[in-house]
Each structure stands twice: as structure tokens, then as C-alpha cells.
Enzyme design. Sequence first.
Site, mmCIF file in Angstrom:
data_model
loop_
_atom_site.group_PDB
_atom_site.id
_atom_site.type_symbol
_atom_site.label_atom_id
_atom_site.label_comp_id
_atom_site.label_asym_id
_atom_site.label_seq_id
_atom_site.Cartn_x
_atom_site.Cartn_y
_atom_site.Cartn_z
ATOM 1 N N SER A 1 -39.022 -4.099 21.875
ATOM 2 C CA SER A 1 -39.699 -5.379 21.932
ATOM 3 C C SER A 1 -39.184 -6.349 22.986
ATOM 4 O O SER A 1 -38.942 -7.522 22.713
ATOM 5 C CB SER A 1 -39.610 -6.021 20.557
ATOM 6 O OG SER A 1 -40.839 -6.522 20.264
ATOM 7 N N LYS B 1 -47.078 -0.627 26.450
ATOM 8 C CA LYS B 1 -47.973 -1.075 25.385
ATOM 9 C C LYS B 1 -49.264 -1.679 25.927
ATOM 10 O O LYS B 1 -50.348 -1.320 25.504
ATOM 11 C CB LYS B 1 -47.215 -2.107 24.537
ATOM 12 C CG LYS B 1 -47.653 -2.154 23.108
ATOM 13 C CD LYS B 1 -46.638 -2.830 22.229
ATOM 14 C CE LYS B 1 -46.610 -4.329 22.406
ATOM 15 N NZ LYS B 1 -45.611 -5.005 21.580
ATOM 16 N N HIS C 1 -46.666 0.046 12.171
ATOM 17 C CA HIS C 1 -48.119 -0.154 12.294
ATOM 18 C C HIS C 1 -48.751 -0.617 10.988
ATOM 19 O O HIS C 1 -49.848 -0.187 10.644
ATOM 20 C CB HIS C 1 -48.810 1.136 12.776
ATOM 21 C CG HIS C 1 -48.553 1.435 14.218
ATOM 22 N ND1 HIS C 1 -49.214 0.797 15.240
ATOM 23 C CD2 HIS C 1 -47.666 2.269 14.813
ATOM 24 C CE1 HIS C 1 -48.775 1.247 16.405
ATOM 25 N NE2 HIS C 1 -47.815 2.139 16.172
ATOM 26 N N ASP D 1 -42.588 -8.362 15.642
ATOM 27 C CA ASP D 1 -41.583 -8.469 16.707
ATOM 28 C C ASP D 1 -41.168 -9.915 16.933
ATOM 29 O O ASP D 1 -39.989 -10.232 17.094
ATOM 30 C CB ASP D 1 -42.132 -7.901 18.018
ATOM 31 C CG ASP D 1 -42.674 -6.501 17.847
ATOM 32 O OD1 ASP D 1 -42.388 -5.889 16.807
ATOM 33 O OD2 ASP D 1 -43.381 -6.020 18.737
ATOM 34 N N GLY E 1 -40.337 -1.227 27.855
ATOM 35 C CA GLY E 1 -41.073 -0.042 27.420
ATOM 36 C C GLY E 1 -40.269 0.843 26.491
ATOM 37 O O GLY E 1 -40.535 2.034 26.361
ATOM 38 N N ARG F 1 -35.670 -6.160 18.885
ATOM 39 C CA ARG F 1 -35.533 -5.756 17.481
ATOM 40 C C ARG F 1 -35.628 -4.246 17.339
ATOM 41 O O ARG F 1 -36.142 -3.553 18.214
ATOM 42 C CB ARG F 1 -36.599 -6.409 16.596
ATOM 43 C CG ARG F 1 -38.042 -6.078 16.979
ATOM 44 C CD ARG F 1 -38.658 -4.978 16.154
ATOM 45 N NE ARG F 1 -39.926 -4.537 16.695
ATOM 46 C CZ ARG F 1 -40.089 -3.534 17.521
ATOM 47 N NH1 ARG F 1 -39.045 -2.838 17.924
ATOM 48 N NH2 ARG F 1 -41.277 -3.176 17.963
ATOM 49 N N GLY G 1 -39.715 0.197 23.192
ATOM 50 C CA GLY G 1 -40.052 0.027 21.780
ATOM 51 C C GLY G 1 -39.081 -0.894 21.071
ATOM 52 O O GLY G 1 -39.053 -0.960 19.847
HETATM 53 C C1 GLA Z 1 -45.579 -3.197 18.215
HETATM 54 C C2 GLA Z 1 -46.254 -4.470 17.746
HETATM 55 C C3 GLA Z 1 -45.858 -4.811 16.324
HETATM 56 C C4 GLA Z 1 -46.033 -3.618 15.387
HETATM 57 C C5 GLA Z 1 -45.396 -2.371 15.989
HETATM 58 C C6 GLA Z 1 -45.680 -1.133 15.190
HETATM 59 O O1 GLA Z 1 -44.220 -3.392 18.345
HETATM 60 O O2 GLA Z 1 -45.964 -5.541 18.598
HETATM 61 O O3 GLA Z 1 -46.592 -5.920 15.884
HETATM 62 O O4 GLA Z 1 -47.366 -3.424 15.082
HETATM 63 O O5 GLA Z 1 -45.830 -2.143 17.315
HETATM 64 O O6 GLA Z 1 -45.119 -1.227 13.943
#
Ligand code: GLA
Length: 562
Positions: free
Chosen positions: A186, A275, A65, A231, A182, A58, A184
Site C-alpha cells: 500500500s 493496481k 477483497h 489501506d 507495486g 500496511r 501490495g
Molecule cells: C487493495 C485495496 C484495498 C483492499 C485490498 C484487497 O489494497 O486498496 O481496499 O480491497 O486491495 O483486500
Amino acid sequence: MGAVGSKQHARVPKASKLSDVYDDNENSVATRYDTLVSAFKTQFEGEKPKTITRSPGRVNLIGEHIDYEGYSVLPMAIGLDVIVAVSVALKEEGNVEEDEAEATLSIANVDGEKYTPKEFPFDHEQEVDVKSHHWTNYVLCGFKGIFDQLKKQNKLESVLESAFMKRVKKVMVMVDGKVPLGSGLSSSSALNCAVTVALMDAFELSFTKGELSELTCLSERYSGTQSGGMDQAISIMGEKDLAKRIDFNPIGAMDVPLPTNLTFLIGNSCAVSKKAESAHKHYNLRVVECRLAAILMAKHYGEDIEKAKTRVTLREVADLYCNKGDLWTALGAVRKALNEGSYTKKQLENDEGLGDLRKIFDCENNEAFNVVLQKNDTFKLRDRARHVFSEARRVHEFQKICEGQSPRYAVSGPIYEHWCKVIGLVPDVGVASDDPTKDFGHPMYGMGKEDALAKLMHLSHESCKTQYECSCDELDELVDAFMSAGALGARLTGAGWGGCVVAVCESDIAEEILADVKKSFYEKRFQSGVANIADETNLLFKTAPSAGAAILHYDDEKGVIV
Ligand code: GLA
């Protein structure tokens, strides 16, 4: 009930042809599935897959956050996904040797050199080894989550006692992932979701999309991050051509149509954000800081300290005490309730009267929080809370503007109107900080829809960078590269500290912008070896809202889809 347009009560669709799911060239997609199936057969000695699923990564357009604080976020599913093939071998009835053998969960990857296979016992109570960071951890998360959900529904005993489960000899899982790790975008949730849906189907169970979203959110925490549910929810509930406003408690996904003249671009900063590995100093630390902020705000509103210590999210406190959750009131309260700068552990425990922080975070049973408290002594509360409340506003404004409301009216609410009257200004959108008297440096009054959306994305990045401190040099440089190339707005997406940037631009100049960013940001990285030119199309590309999780029918004779 969730919002109108929510799909949380539906089941994951069974795709009848590849074009139900993919926009790409069908031949290359079909080849990918063929490769998955032949890797499955090779790895598992001629066994055939019973179920094939896919679940996408995604990109979050806005709302960073804040999911774990209970506020809605606005992501869309992307075309890059994880595909999974699963089969369950059953013990032969009456075969004593097989009856006594321990059942197994065997996991492999099409790219077996990079992602080595691993075998686990078929035991939903086993722990995920968070210290090893092996990619199969996310498969184990999905596996455990299924049984947690059955337990929640009081069905665990009966399912475990069923003839099918008792005969399980070996569960075989083959994975192929296209979401860069890695980044971002997901990849971990796409893997967890694809596996969970596949196992659900292979075990002949059926959960709704809402149940799947919630169970995968919880199960992914076994991997060591205390993440929110964005996510997983968008990976399960995403749809072609639509961004979604994802709501929590209860979970829901509301359609958000994006302006058709805009294109969204994704660029990878080439700074890898791990993460799980860095959770104690980044992600999980922010979860702890927000919770401490919520507790001090509850205390500020006169709650008894023991009661205040039970507060978990900022939203909970704002809903109770800030004019039924009015975000302007909440932003005002932040300034009164929380000190500027950082608090030390000692200050929180003694001066603020919170006592042993380890107890509040149940550290005996929660290793993730235990590590955060062991490794950090200072906690910034005011800035974090300010980000959360202002970002929640931006999501609301972004959605309203997408739905056609003029930027002039996207902001509403009695407190906001009051502030505007007091200071003699016309209501406007996009206030990044908590002080409307200071913040009309970002006026959107009179702006067109496109510029206003872009501005909100820009403000979101600024807030992530300065208040939430989840950006990094590479992300900031890439945001600047997109802006200099002519994008309307750009921001980090996902957890941050590396990973990707999402930018928005007028569709007719998208290609030009990509070429420009390639020159200014990537070429030097290709030369220095930080990035590999062979990965170019995965580093910088156009994206559009794509389909969510799906089950694909596999026919051994005719290929994957019939
Ligand atoms: C990660 C987490 C999500 C969300 C984002 C920040 O992707 O898995 O749940 O908190 O960071 O928006």
C-alpha cells in the site's frame, strides 16, 4: 459508534520525538528527515517546510477483497512509510502582480530522477489524469479529498473565502517514500494519507482519524481504482504493537493483540502489481462481479428487479436476507442464487433481466466501471461471492482466536451449530468453502491457537487463489517457499496479482526461515536480474505492528523533532 477500542474520533497525533513513531535506529531516521528538509529547501529555493507528516504502509493479515463488500478486515501498519514536507507561500498583501497570478500546487520527490516533479494549478476541481499514471496523481487525490470533505461538512465556501485560502500563492510538497511500489504493501495509500494529513495541517484544518480514513478512501478512487477503505484506515489508525480489525459503515478500528510468540514475515514475490494500470481486468472487475452477485442474490430473495439493481454490496444483501447476516446462511444461498462458472454480459442483461449493465454502473459518470464493461464479457459470480462470505468468516475467527478464544469455540452461530448437528460433527473453525458437509477436510478441532491462526491464513490464500483468482505463480511459489522453510502459514497480502506474501512463524525460528527462503526463492532471482540484491532488506523481512500517521514538529535550528 464503531467498535470498542476504536480510535476514529481522535486526531492524528503530534509526535514529540522520533521514538514515538519509529522502532528503528533514531540516527538513520533523523538523517532521512534531514534529507527531506534539505531537498525541500533546494527544490523550493530556500523555503522552509511548515508541516512534516508520515503515514505507513500496511500488511493485511487476513480479510482480502472484502472491505469494499462492507466486511471487516484485519491488517496492521508496518514500519515502512511515506514522509512528506509541506509549506504554503502566501501572496503579499497589496501586490497586484501576485494577486493576479494563478496559485500552484508544486510536487517533488527526494528521488527526483525516478519520480519527476510536477506542478498543477491550485484548483481542487481539476481532474486526475488517470491515463498518465504519474506518481503525483496520488498527491492530487489527497489534495482533492480535503476539499471534498469540506464540501461534505458544508464548510467549503467559507474555507475558500477565508483570508488564508485567498492568499495562497504556492503549495509546496516534498515526498520521500520507503514503501516499495507495486508490492501490495500500500505505497499509494501511504502517500495519499501522508499528503492529506500534511495539507490538512498546513491549511490549518482539523479532521478526525475517522474522517481522514473515509476521505482518503474516497479520494484515492480518483486514481482509477474502486478500492475499499482498508489501506487508508490502517495507515491513519494503526498503532504500535496492535493489529486492528477495521470496520466499515461506520468506520472503526478495534485493537487486536497478536500472540507474542509469533512473528510475521513479509516476502515480495517480485511480480509487480500495478493496481491502477491493470484495474479493468483485475481489481475493478472483481468489484463489478461482486456487485452483480449481490444483485442476483437480492433477485433470488424475491426483490423486484429495479430494487435489486440498487444493491451495492454482498453484505447489504446478506444482512437483509441471510438470517441477519449469518455467513453460513449466505454461503448456502450463494449456491442457490448463482450459477457455477461464468455469466456472459448477454446472459446477465437478457436472461437475468438486468438490462443495460452500463446503467447499473453509471458508466457515463464512472470511467473505471465503463472500462471494465467495455473490456470484459464474462463475469464469475458464484466463486467471488463464496470467497467474500468465507473470508469474512475467517476474519471473525482469526480475531476471536487472537483474543484468546479456543479455536473450538471461535465458530458460533445458529446455522453453523445446526449444520454440525445434522451431520453429526463437533463445531470447528476454518471452513473454506460454502458446504460444511464437504469441508471438514480442514479440521481445527484440538488445534493450538498458533496453528489455527496459521491455518486460517492458509485457507485464505487458497480461497484467493481458487475462488477469487487474485494470486499468481510467483505468489504461490513464495507461499510454498515459506511453508517448506517451516512457516506455520503464509498467504498473499493486499490486492494480489503480484506483490507480497505475509507468513507467520514461531519467533525463535524466524531468522532461519528468512535464510531458507532467501536461498530457495530469491537467490535465483538475484542471479537472473529479476531482483536486485541491493534491495534484499526490502524484499524479505520481519515485521511488527507499527504506529499510524503522525505529524512531526520541525524545528529548523535543532532538526526535525524537538
Ligand atoms: C487493495 C485495496 C484495498 C483492499 C485490498 C484487497 O489494497 O486498496 O481496499 O480491497 O486491495 O483486500
